[in-house]
Design a protein around this motif. Structure first.
Motif, PDB file in Angstrom:
ATOM      1  N   MET A  80       0.832  -1.209   0.000  1.00  0.00           N
ATOM      2  CA  MET A  80       0.000   0.000   0.000  1.00  0.00           C
ATOM      3  C   MET A  80       0.862   1.253   0.000  1.00  0.00           C
ATOM      4  O   MET A  80       0.595   2.207  -0.741  1.00  0.00           O
ATOM      5  CB  MET A  80      -0.956  -0.002   1.198  1.00  0.00           C
ATOM      6  CG  MET A  80      -2.089  -1.003   1.061  1.00  0.00           C
ATOM      7  SD  MET A  80      -3.159  -1.094   2.514  1.00  0.00           S
ATOM      8  CE  MET A  80      -3.626   0.590   2.733  1.00  0.00           C
ATOM      9  N   GLU A  81       1.912   1.263   0.823  1.00  0.00           N
ATOM     10  CA  GLU A  81       2.803   2.424   0.896  1.00  0.00           C
ATOM     11  C   GLU A  81       3.517   2.642  -0.438  1.00  0.00           C
ATOM     12  O   GLU A  81       3.577   3.759  -0.942  1.00  0.00           O
ATOM     13  CB  GLU A  81       3.820   2.246   2.023  1.00  0.00           C
ATOM     14  CG  GLU A  81       4.769   3.402   2.183  1.00  0.00           C
ATOM     15  CD  GLU A  81       4.121   4.677   2.700  1.00  0.00           C
ATOM     16  OE1 GLU A  81       4.714   5.755   2.498  1.00  0.00           O
ATOM     17  OE2 GLU A  81       3.030   4.606   3.300  1.00  0.00           O
ATOM     18  N   LEU A  82       4.067   1.582  -1.013  1.00  0.00           N
ATOM     19  CA  LEU A  82       4.748   1.701  -2.302  1.00  0.00           C
ATOM     20  C   LEU A  82       3.788   2.137  -3.404  1.00  0.00           C
ATOM     21  O   LEU A  82       4.153   2.919  -4.280  1.00  0.00           O
ATOM     22  CB  LEU A  82       5.411   0.381  -2.685  1.00  0.00           C
ATOM     23  CG  LEU A  82       6.721   0.066  -1.978  1.00  0.00           C
ATOM     24  CD1 LEU A  82       7.205  -1.341  -2.327  1.00  0.00           C
ATOM     25  CD2 LEU A  82       7.785   1.082  -2.327  1.00  0.00           C
ATOM     26  N   THR A  83       2.565   1.632  -3.368  1.00  0.00           N
ATOM     27  CA  THR A  83       1.560   2.031  -4.347  1.00  0.00           C
ATOM     28  C   THR A  83       1.322   3.534  -4.275  1.00  0.00           C
ATOM     29  O   THR A  83       1.323   4.227  -5.297  1.00  0.00           O
ATOM     30  CB  THR A  83       0.238   1.271  -4.105  1.00  0.00           C
ATOM     31  OG1 THR A  83       0.469  -0.124  -4.366  1.00  0.00           O
ATOM     32  CG2 THR A  83      -0.871   1.773  -5.005  1.00  0.00           C
ATOM     33  N   MET A  84       1.148   4.071  -3.060  1.00  0.00           N
ATOM     34  CA  MET A  84       0.907   5.511  -2.894  1.00  0.00           C
ATOM     35  C   MET A  84       2.122   6.333  -3.326  1.00  0.00           C
ATOM     36  O   MET A  84       1.991   7.332  -4.027  1.00  0.00           O
ATOM     37  CB  MET A  84       0.530   5.826  -1.449  1.00  0.00           C
ATOM     38  CG  MET A  84      -0.832   5.299  -1.048  1.00  0.00           C
ATOM     39  SD  MET A  84      -1.400   5.791   0.604  1.00  0.00           S
ATOM     40  CE  MET A  84      -0.022   5.419   1.640  1.00  0.00           C
ATOM     41  N   VAL A  85       3.327   5.907  -2.915  1.00  0.00           N
ATOM     42  CA  VAL A  85       4.543   6.665  -3.222  1.00  0.00           C
ATOM     43  C   VAL A  85       4.799   6.679  -4.730  1.00  0.00           C
ATOM     44  O   VAL A  85       5.084   7.729  -5.312  1.00  0.00           O
ATOM     45  CB  VAL A  85       5.755   6.089  -2.459  1.00  0.00           C
ATOM     46  CG1 VAL A  85       7.064   6.641  -2.985  1.00  0.00           C
ATOM     47  CG2 VAL A  85       5.622   6.353  -0.977  1.00  0.00           C
ATOM     48  N   MET A  86       4.707   5.520  -5.379  1.00  0.00           N
ATOM     49  CA  MET A  86       4.968   5.450  -6.822  1.00  0.00           C
ATOM     50  C   MET A  86       3.914   6.207  -7.620  1.00  0.00           C
ATOM     51  O   MET A  86       4.235   6.889  -8.592  1.00  0.00           O
ATOM     52  CB  MET A  86       5.023   3.984  -7.280  1.00  0.00           C
ATOM     53  CG  MET A  86       6.186   3.210  -6.707  1.00  0.00           C
ATOM     54  SD  MET A  86       7.792   3.848  -7.219  1.00  0.00           S
ATOM     55  CE  MET A  86       7.760   3.469  -8.949  1.00  0.00           C
ATOM     56  N   THR A  87       2.655   6.110  -7.223  1.00  0.00           N
ATOM     57  CA  THR A  87       1.597   6.846  -7.912  1.00  0.00           C
ATOM     58  C   THR A  87       1.830   8.346  -7.797  1.00  0.00           C
ATOM     59  O   THR A  87       1.764   9.075  -8.789  1.00  0.00           O
ATOM     60  CB  THR A  87       0.218   6.467  -7.335  1.00  0.00           C
ATOM     61  OG1 THR A  87       0.001   5.067  -7.556  1.00  0.00           O
ATOM     62  CG2 THR A  87      -0.900   7.251  -7.985  1.00  0.00           C
ATOM     63  N   GLN A  88       2.140   8.817  -6.589  1.00  0.00           N
ATOM     64  CA  GLN A  88       2.409  10.248  -6.384  1.00  0.00           C
ATOM     65  C   GLN A  88       3.628  10.688  -7.181  1.00  0.00           C
ATOM     66  O   GLN A  88       3.617  11.751  -7.807  1.00  0.00           O
ATOM     67  CB  GLN A  88       2.609  10.540  -4.898  1.00  0.00           C
ATOM     68  CG  GLN A  88       2.855  12.010  -4.611  1.00  0.00           C
ATOM     69  CD  GLN A  88       3.027  12.289  -3.126  1.00  0.00           C
ATOM     70  OE1 GLN A  88       3.015  11.389  -2.299  1.00  0.00           O
ATOM     71  NE2 GLN A  88       3.199  13.544  -2.787  1.00  0.00           N
ATOM     72  N   PHE A  89       4.682   9.880  -7.172  1.00  0.00           N
ATOM     73  CA  PHE A  89       5.900  10.233  -7.900  1.00  0.00           C
ATOM     74  C   PHE A  89       5.602  10.463  -9.381  1.00  0.00           C
ATOM     75  O   PHE A  89       5.963  11.494  -9.946  1.00  0.00           O
ATOM     76  CB  PHE A  89       6.956   9.133  -7.751  1.00  0.00           C
ATOM     77  CG  PHE A  89       8.158   9.327  -8.634  1.00  0.00           C
ATOM     78  CD1 PHE A  89       9.153  10.222  -8.273  1.00  0.00           C
ATOM     79  CD2 PHE A  89       8.286   8.625  -9.819  1.00  0.00           C
ATOM     80  CE1 PHE A  89      10.264  10.416  -9.089  1.00  0.00           C
ATOM     81  CE2 PHE A  89       9.390   8.813 -10.635  1.00  0.00           C
ATOM     82  CZ  PHE A  89      10.376   9.704 -10.270  1.00  0.00           C
ATOM     83  N   PHE A  90       4.941   9.522 -10.024  1.00  0.00           N
ATOM     84  CA  PHE A  90       4.690   9.659 -11.454  1.00  0.00           C
ATOM     85  C   PHE A  90       3.680  10.758 -11.760  1.00  0.00           C
ATOM     86  O   PHE A  90       3.786  11.432 -12.786  1.00  0.00           O
ATOM     87  CB  PHE A  90       4.257   8.325 -12.068  1.00  0.00           C
ATOM     88  CG  PHE A  90       5.427   7.426 -12.358  1.00  0.00           C
ATOM     89  CD1 PHE A  90       6.231   7.643 -13.461  1.00  0.00           C
ATOM     90  CD2 PHE A  90       5.735   6.386 -11.510  1.00  0.00           C
ATOM     91  CE1 PHE A  90       7.320   6.833 -13.726  1.00  0.00           C
ATOM     92  CE2 PHE A  90       6.822   5.557 -11.775  1.00  0.00           C
ATOM     93  CZ  PHE A  90       7.615   5.784 -12.876  1.00  0.00           C
ATOM     94  N   ASN A  91       2.704  10.969 -10.897  1.00  0.00           N
ATOM     95  CA  ASN A  91       1.728  12.028 -11.142  1.00  0.00           C
ATOM     96  C   ASN A  91       2.323  13.425 -10.978  1.00  0.00           C
ATOM     97  O   ASN A  91       1.823  14.382 -11.557  1.00  0.00           O
ATOM     98  CB  ASN A  91       0.504  11.860 -10.247  1.00  0.00           C
ATOM     99  CG  ASN A  91      -0.389  10.748 -10.724  1.00  0.00           C
ATOM    100  OD1 ASN A  91      -0.449  10.442 -11.910  1.00  0.00           O
ATOM    101  ND2 ASN A  91      -1.091  10.116  -9.813  1.00  0.00           N
ATOM    102  N   GLU A  92       3.407  13.555 -10.207  1.00  0.00           N
ATOM    103  CA  GLU A  92       4.046  14.852 -10.003  1.00  0.00           C
ATOM    104  C   GLU A  92       5.322  15.022 -10.834  1.00  0.00           C
ATOM    105  O   GLU A  92       5.948  16.075 -10.793  1.00  0.00           O
ATOM    106  CB  GLU A  92       4.366  15.044  -8.518  1.00  0.00           C
ATOM    107  CG  GLU A  92       3.120  15.133  -7.666  1.00  0.00           C
ATOM    108  CD  GLU A  92       3.409  15.249  -6.183  1.00  0.00           C
ATOM    109  OE1 GLU A  92       4.592  15.214  -5.779  1.00  0.00           O
ATOM    110  OE2 GLU A  92       2.445  15.355  -5.415  1.00  0.00           O
ATOM    111  N   LEU A  93       5.688  14.003 -11.608  1.00  0.00           N
ATOM    112  CA  LEU A  93       6.919  14.031 -12.388  1.00  0.00           C
ATOM    113  C   LEU A  93       6.816  15.032 -13.537  1.00  0.00           C
ATOM    114  O   LEU A  93       5.903  14.964 -14.356  1.00  0.00           O
ATOM    115  CB  LEU A  93       7.190  12.635 -12.958  1.00  0.00           C
ATOM    116  CG  LEU A  93       8.441  12.451 -13.802  1.00  0.00           C
ATOM    117  CD1 LEU A  93       9.692  12.629 -12.944  1.00  0.00           C
ATOM    118  CD2 LEU A  93       8.435  11.069 -14.427  1.00  0.00           C
TER     119      LEU A  93
END
Length: 86
Positions: A29-42
């Motif tokens: 769950m944590e990795l899902t949130m972090v990776m999703t946020q990373f790509f959406n803000e990239l």
């Protein structure tokens, strides 16, 4: 926008305990949130031209290495200077 799901692939010869499963689910769950946020803000800024993440696909041609194909959005606020080397 990106929506990335992270999960562990469990091998045939290892069966996780209930505690390990709970820990893995929390990590997923944590990795899902972090990776999703990373790509959406990239955003790549190239001297006035901005590239943002749109979509990603992993392509595995037979007999060749996997390739990552990325779709990028582009916003041009100014054209790059002619002398800029990327």
């Amino acid at each position: 926008k990106a929506s990335i799901d992270v999960s562990q692939v469990i091998s045939d010869n290892s069966i996780p305990t209930k505690v390990e499963v709970a820990d893995l689910e929390a990590i997923e769950m944590e990795l899902t949130m972090v990776m999703t946020q990373f790509f959406n803000e990239l955003v790549f800024e190239l001297d006035g031209t901005f590239l943002s993440f749109e979509d990603m696909k992993i392509h595995r041609p037979k007999g060749r290495d996997a390739q990552v194909l990325m779709a990028l959005g582009i916003t041009v606020k100014k054209f790059p200077s002619p002398g800029v080397a990327f």
